[in-house]
Design a protein around this motif. Structure first.
Motif, PDB file in Angstrom:
ATOM      1  N   THR A  56      13.418 -27.732 -34.657  1.00  0.00           N
ATOM      2  CA  THR A  56      11.963 -27.683 -34.577  1.00  0.00           C
ATOM      3  C   THR A  56      11.376 -28.791 -35.444  1.00  0.00           C
ATOM      4  O   THR A  56      12.107 -29.649 -35.945  1.00  0.00           O
ATOM      5  N   VAL A  57      10.055 -28.780 -35.583  1.00  0.00           N
ATOM      6  CA  VAL A  57       9.358 -29.770 -36.407  1.00  0.00           C
ATOM      7  C   VAL A  57       8.573 -29.005 -37.466  1.00  0.00           C
ATOM      8  O   VAL A  57       7.950 -27.983 -37.162  1.00  0.00           O
ATOM      9  N   GLU A  58       8.600 -29.504 -38.727  1.00  0.00           N
ATOM     10  CA  GLU A  58       7.814 -28.831 -39.757  1.00  0.00           C
ATOM     11  C   GLU A  58       6.318 -28.982 -39.464  1.00  0.00           C
ATOM     12  O   GLU A  58       5.930 -29.964 -38.837  1.00  0.00           O
ATOM     13  N   SER A  59       5.433 -28.107 -39.836  1.00  0.00           N
ATOM     14  CA  SER A  59       5.772 -26.856 -40.467  1.00  0.00           C
ATOM     15  C   SER A  59       5.601 -25.666 -39.515  1.00  0.00           C
ATOM     16  O   SER A  59       6.298 -24.678 -39.640  1.00  0.00           O
ATOM     17  N   SER A  60       4.694 -25.778 -38.551  1.00  0.00           N
ATOM     18  CA  SER A  60       4.362 -24.568 -37.783  1.00  0.00           C
ATOM     19  C   SER A  60       5.404 -24.165 -36.756  1.00  0.00           C
ATOM     20  O   SER A  60       5.333 -23.074 -36.194  1.00  0.00           O
ATOM     21  N   GLY A  61       6.377 -25.038 -36.487  1.00  0.00           N
ATOM     22  CA  GLY A  61       7.448 -24.644 -35.566  1.00  0.00           C
ATOM     23  C   GLY A  61       8.492 -23.761 -36.246  1.00  0.00           C
ATOM     24  O   GLY A  61       9.286 -23.082 -35.578  1.00  0.00           O
ATOM     25  N   ILE A  62       8.482 -23.781 -37.593  1.00  0.00           N
ATOM     26  CA  ILE A  62       9.592 -23.135 -38.308  1.00  0.00           C
ATOM     27  C   ILE A  62       9.624 -21.620 -38.083  1.00  0.00           C
ATOM     28  O   ILE A  62      10.698 -21.056 -37.842  1.00  0.00           O
TER      29      ILE A  62
END
Ligand code: 5GP
Length: 189
Positions: A56-62
């Protein structure tokens, strides 16, 4: 996913530039019960794909990526948006941030990906597909395989959705927004 669509209808706010604000459930405050259900939806759909890593991609995908990775029992790896000095051998790609209107350099430590990896990419939003294309480039640099794409909120009327479909990836989007016409959210249900 009915519960997610309901939460977006109740909590979402349309901002200028086709931006949906969902800070109460996903992008600032996180609803853990909703995130658990989101993780489960991704898990049920992708569980037979022999996934070895969720990216994923930081931050909200985590948060959604972690909930799914927990059920798949595989690590979750997130691309950083700036290269930390501790990262010795990065795979990287420049992408344009939809909400911040600036260039980020996505980077992932090369040794955390393996040529044999079967990757599930998960992200909070899909707009023009810039983040997706950056991740696609990084995966191709390493030579591993992208076997699925899980998106929490897909603004299908923007470019990313058709790019992913046209390139033959297996895409599951849990809330598909048809349009923001007249400041109203319209979903594919
Ligand atoms: P893309 O790279 O597909 O153009 O945009 C996806 C990224 O931009 C997501 O990771 C997300 O962080 C951000 N993004 C795109 N559209 C929206 C939106 O409508 N609302 C929010 N909160 N973030 C968005």
């Amino acid at each position: 996913m009915k519960e997610l669509v309901q939460a977006i209808k109740e909590q979402g706010e349309i901002l200028d530039g086709n931006v949906l604000k969902v800070d109460r459930i996903l992008n600032h405050q996180i609803d853990p019960n909703l995130m658990d259900k989101i993780g489960n939806e991704f898990y049920e759909y992708f569980k037979e794909k022999n996934i070895t890593k969720v990216l994923t991609v930081e931050s909200s995908g985590i948060a959604p990526a972690l909930m799914c990775a927990l059920k798949l029992n595989v690590p979750v790896l997130f691309a950083k948006k700036t290269q930390p000095s501790t990262m010795k051998d990065p795979l990287s790609c420049d992408v344009f941030s939809y909400t911040k209107h600036k260039k980020n350099t996505l980077c992932v430590e090369s040794s955390f990906l393996d040529e044999e990896d079967r990757i599930l990419f998960i992200d909070d939003f899909l707009a023009n597909g810039e983040a997706f294309k950056g991740i696609e480039t990084i995966i191709n640099q390493k030579g591993c395989k992208l076997v699925g794409v899980g998106i929490v909120i897909d603004k299908t009327f923007q470019k990313g959705h058709s790019y992913i479909i046209e390139h033959g990836y297996d895409l599951l989007s849990l809330a598909e927004i048809k349009s923001f016409e007249n400041n109203q959210l319209e979903f594919f249900e």
